[in-house]
Enzyme design. Structure first.
Site, PDB file in Angstrom:
ATOM      1  N   LYS A 264       1.963  16.117  -0.638  1.00 38.47           N
ATOM      2  CA  LYS A 264       0.976  15.128  -0.196  1.00 38.47           C
ATOM      3  C   LYS A 264       1.685  14.101   0.667  1.00 38.47           C
ATOM      4  O   LYS A 264       2.622  13.447   0.217  1.00 38.47           O
ATOM      5  CB  LYS A 264       0.328  14.458  -1.408  1.00 38.47           C
ATOM      6  CG  LYS A 264      -0.510  13.204  -1.061  1.00 38.47           C
ATOM      7  CD  LYS A 264      -1.156  12.555  -2.294  1.00 38.47           C
ATOM      8  CE  LYS A 264      -1.836  11.230  -1.934  1.00 38.47           C
ATOM      9  NZ  LYS A 264      -2.468  10.563  -3.090  1.00 38.47           N
ATOM     10  N   LYS A 276      -9.046  -0.036  -2.263  1.00 39.67           N
ATOM     11  CA  LYS A 276      -8.225  -0.453  -3.402  1.00 39.67           C
ATOM     12  C   LYS A 276      -8.184  -1.968  -3.495  1.00 39.67           C
ATOM     13  O   LYS A 276      -8.334  -2.659  -2.493  1.00 39.67           O
ATOM     14  CB  LYS A 276      -6.783   0.054  -3.212  1.00 39.67           C
ATOM     15  CG  LYS A 276      -6.606   1.541  -3.413  1.00 39.67           C
ATOM     16  CD  LYS A 276      -5.138   1.923  -3.303  1.00 39.67           C
ATOM     17  CE  LYS A 276      -4.932   3.409  -3.505  1.00 39.67           C
ATOM     18  NZ  LYS A 276      -5.304   3.887  -4.845  1.00 39.67           N
ATOM     19  N   ASP A 287       2.750   6.622  -0.535  1.00 33.94           N
ATOM     20  CA  ASP A 287       1.858   7.696  -0.989  1.00 33.94           C
ATOM     21  C   ASP A 287       2.156   9.030  -0.294  1.00 33.94           C
ATOM     22  O   ASP A 287       1.370   9.957  -0.359  1.00 33.94           O
ATOM     23  CB  ASP A 287       0.400   7.259  -0.777  1.00 33.94           C
ATOM     24  CG  ASP A 287      -0.563   7.940  -1.743  1.00 33.94           C
ATOM     25  OD1 ASP A 287      -0.096   8.452  -2.776  1.00 33.94           O
ATOM     26  OD2 ASP A 287      -1.778   7.956  -1.442  1.00 33.94           O
ATOM     27  N   ARG A 350      -6.002  14.910  -3.167  1.00 35.05           N
ATOM     28  CA  ARG A 350      -6.431  16.268  -3.514  1.00 35.05           C
ATOM     29  C   ARG A 350      -7.153  16.935  -2.347  1.00 35.05           C
ATOM     30  O   ARG A 350      -7.125  18.165  -2.210  1.00 35.05           O
ATOM     31  CB  ARG A 350      -7.304  16.215  -4.784  1.00 35.05           C
ATOM     32  CG  ARG A 350      -8.568  15.427  -4.640  1.00 35.05           C
ATOM     33  CD  ARG A 350      -9.161  15.008  -5.987  1.00 35.05           C
ATOM     34  NE  ARG A 350      -8.428  13.885  -6.590  1.00 35.05           N
ATOM     35  CZ  ARG A 350      -8.727  13.349  -7.773  1.00 35.05           C
ATOM     36  NH1 ARG A 350      -9.730  13.832  -8.490  1.00 35.05           N
ATOM     37  NH2 ARG A 350      -8.033  12.339  -8.239  1.00 35.05           N
TER      38      ARG A 350
HETATM   39  N1  BES Z   1      -2.354   7.432  -4.236  1.00 38.39           N
HETATM   40  C1  BES Z   1      -3.229   7.197  -5.321  1.00 38.39           C
HETATM   41  C2  BES Z   1      -2.554   7.352  -6.688  1.00 38.39           C
HETATM   42  C3  BES Z   1      -1.459   6.384  -6.982  1.00 38.39           C
HETATM   43  C4  BES Z   1      -1.733   5.205  -7.641  1.00 38.39           C
HETATM   44  C5  BES Z   1      -0.153   6.676  -6.665  1.00 38.39           C
HETATM   45  C6  BES Z   1      -0.711   4.319  -7.926  1.00 38.39           C
HETATM   46  C7  BES Z   1       0.872   5.804  -6.956  1.00 38.39           C
HETATM   47  C8  BES Z   1       0.602   4.611  -7.586  1.00 38.39           C
HETATM   48  C9  BES Z   1      -4.394   8.161  -5.255  1.00 38.39           C
HETATM   49  O1  BES Z   1      -4.796   8.540  -3.989  1.00 38.39           O
HETATM   50  C10 BES Z   1      -5.552   7.476  -5.881  1.00 38.39           C
HETATM   51  O2  BES Z   1      -5.992   6.509  -5.332  1.00 38.39           O
HETATM   52  N2  BES Z   1      -6.032   7.979  -7.010  1.00 38.39           N
HETATM   53  C11 BES Z   1      -7.113   7.390  -7.688  1.00 38.39           C
HETATM   54  C12 BES Z   1      -8.062   8.490  -8.104  1.00 38.39           C
HETATM   55  C13 BES Z   1      -9.375   8.010  -8.599  1.00 38.39           C
HETATM   56  C14 BES Z   1     -10.156   7.403  -7.453  1.00 38.39           C
HETATM   57  C15 BES Z   1     -10.125   9.175  -9.181  1.00 38.39           C
HETATM   58  C16 BES Z   1      -6.558   6.658  -8.899  1.00 38.39           C
HETATM   59  O3  BES Z   1      -5.588   7.119  -9.488  1.00 38.39           O
HETATM   60  O4  BES Z   1      -7.070   5.592  -9.208  1.00 38.39           O
HETATM   61 ZN    ZN Z   2      -3.338   8.465  -2.546  1.00 37.41          ZN
HETATM   62 MN    MN Z   3      -6.131   7.153  -3.135  1.00 41.66          MN
END
Ligand code: BES
Ligand code: ZN
Ligand code: MN
Length: 498
Positions: A264, A276, A287, A350
């Site tokens: 990724k 966010k 990321d 994903r």
């Molecule tokens: N890149 C983030 C996940 C992440 C969070 C990596 C903190 C490193 C540190 C990912 O794209 C994301 O935002 N995931 C969401 C998924 C949710 C929307 C289902 C998450 O983990 O909140």
């Molecule tokens: Zn992400």
């Molecule tokens: Mn994300």
């Protein structure tokens, strides 16, 4: 990356200048070679006052020791010699690097009472020094050591005195390829997103041609033609176009199917319209830790000329908020033909991996695919920051990965997959949705990926907690850890070469 100390190997000796490092076993046992550096036995006198018992990682130091000519004598404890495994040598190297201070002239007497120190140990020690010495300071225009004075520090020249310097040099040449891969991954993750966009990242991948990797870069147009609607949906909110880099190292037999690594590479994840919170958003420059690990690994495999055919594929996009950004509720068609209802634009990794995994599987029919991704915050809730989450459809691959994780201390913990979890991502309006419910967030993310791998042995490593911001340790003091490079290099070495 900061400039690194230089390391060379030489025959045993008792240097009469500079900083001299020696090792002690538990109980304060010094080897004859160590004793030769300390004729006046200053260390023996210092040990009790310094509360030095020779336990692993203990340090005792004597300045300007009498009768030696050296500026400094440093003893490092190795504990019980029977416990000195691969990772212990890296940590000991890290301990040496931590004690360098302003030394320029450094000798390490790699001789331990009651044990034979082999070339692999010497190479491990040297690797640990370099891993620990790394720092990301290219944007600091005034380098200082915290004392407010300009840093006129010259780089340390380190000579490791050991039994067989030629063998050590050879072992280190191989190990250093892996170190370079780790440091490349750290650099990529530490680099801010204004500097490292998808195009610039792809250029970094192209650089691997110098070590013999074949690199292709797909543009937006290429990906449109291939029908990568899932990846392109994420990219459409950014003014910076996406890329996909395909790296091939063919060091194995021509007829051997390749092994494949997929990463990724979200160069910045604002969350998109499902934006966010502001606090901590800067961390989302990292990321692309999965893509960085794959790039670092390909560098390592190629530069140590691993006898394996390996493919590395990285999906490079930026997830932004914009008039053209993807909306919650949008339905996209992936390269596989499966449709996805995007209920949360922040579950973008994903979507990128769906097309990258499908493409990898279709084009290369690999022996296995391992993908790495900073995929979910939920994996940190489950495992903290000391293990990455491991999800797999194949027990053998999962067990091999777990063992490599233990050996390298890039640890993995296996998490479940199954039909009950899979149905949580069924959608009313499309073949699937890109988020599950409130619970098991890292599992539903993995279930989503599994819908794009068919029967190929596959493992997904959720490295959100380990690639960046994880606790610093003996061999890493940087925000970016380079997690995954040593782990997967070990997997390849132990099972897929020759
Ligand atoms: N890149 C983030 C996940 C992440 C969070 C990596 C903190 C490193 C540190 C990912 O794209 C994301 O935002 N995931 C969401 C998924 C949710 C929307 C289902 C998450 O983990 O909140
Ligand atoms: Zn992400
Ligand atoms: Mn994300």
């Amino acid at each position: 990356m900061t400039s690194q100390p230089s390391i060379s190997f030489a025959k045993a000796g008792a240097p009469k200048k500079g900083s001299v490092f020696v090792f002690s076993t538990e109980g304060g046992g010094l080897s004859d070679a160590a004793r030769a550096c300390d004729p006046a036995k200053t260390l023996d006198r210092a040990f009790p006052v310094a509360d030095f018992s020779g336990k692993f990682g203990n340090v005792a130091e004597v300045l300007a020791p009498e009768g030696t000519g050296a500026d400094r004598l440093v003893a490092i404890g190795v504990g019980k010699t029977s416990a000195l495994d691969e990772y212990a040598w890296l940590k000991l190297g890290g301990t040496v690097a931590a004690q360098l201070r302003k030394a320029t002239d450094v000798a390490v007497i790699l001789d331990i009472a009651g044990m034979e120190v082999d070339a692999a140990a010497a190479a491990g020690l040297a690797s640990g020094i370099l891993l620990r010495a790394y720092s990301f300071d290219k944007y600091k225009t005034k380098k200082d050591n915290g004392d407010g004075k300009a840093d006129d520090k010259k780089l340390a020249k380190i000579t490791i005195h050991c039994a067989d310097p030629a063998a050590a040099k050879k072992a280190f040449a191989d190990a250093e390829s892996v170190v370079d891969g780790v440091l490349l991954a750290r650099d990529l993750v530490n680099e801010p997103a204004n500097v490292l966009g998808p195009v610039e990242f792809a250029e970094q991948a192209k650089e691997l041609e110098k070590v013999g990797v074949k690199v292709e870069v797909l543009t937006e147009k290429d990906m449109k033609k291939l029908g990568m609607g899932a990846l392109l949906g994420v990219a459409q909110g950014s003014v910076r176009p996406p890329r996909m880099a395909i790296m091939q190292w063919n060091g194995g037999k021509a007829k051997d199917k390749p092994i494949a690594f997929v990463g990724k590479g979200v160069v910045f994840d604002s969350g998109g319209v499902s934006i966010k919170p502001a606090a901590g958003m800067e961390d989302m420059k990292g990321d692309m830790g999965g893509a960085a690990a794959v790039t670092g690994l390909m560098h390592a495999l190629a530069s140590r000329k691993a006898k394996v055919n390996a493919v590395g594929i990285i999906g490079l996009v930026e997830n932004m908020v914009d008039g053209n950004a993807q909306r919650p509720g949008d339905i996209v068609t992936s390269m596989s033909g499966q449709t996805i209802e995007v209920l949360n634009t922040d579950a973008e990794g994903r979507l990128v991996l769906a097309d990258a995994l499908w493409y990898c599987n279709q084009r290369f029919e690999p022996k296995f695919m391992v993908n790495l991704a900073t995929l979910t915050g939920a994996v940190m809730v489950a495992l903290g920051q000391h293990h990455a989450g491991l999800f797999s459809n194949n027990d053998e691959l999962a067990e091999r990965l777990t063992a490599s994780g233990t050996a390298t201390q890039e640890k993995l913990w296996r998490m479940p997959l199954g039909a009950d979890y899979d149905k949580l991502i069924d959608s009313k309006n499309a073949d699937m949705k890109n988020i599950g419910g409130r619970y098991g967030g890292s599992i539903t993310a993995a279930q989503f990926l599994q819908r794009f791998v068919k029967e190929t042995p596959w493992a997904h490593l959720d490295i959100a907690g380990t690639a960046m911001g994880s606790p610093t340790n003996e061999i890493n003091q940087s925000w970016a850890s380079g997690y995954g490079v040593r782990l997967l290099d070990r997997l390849v070495r132990d099972h897929y070469e020759g």
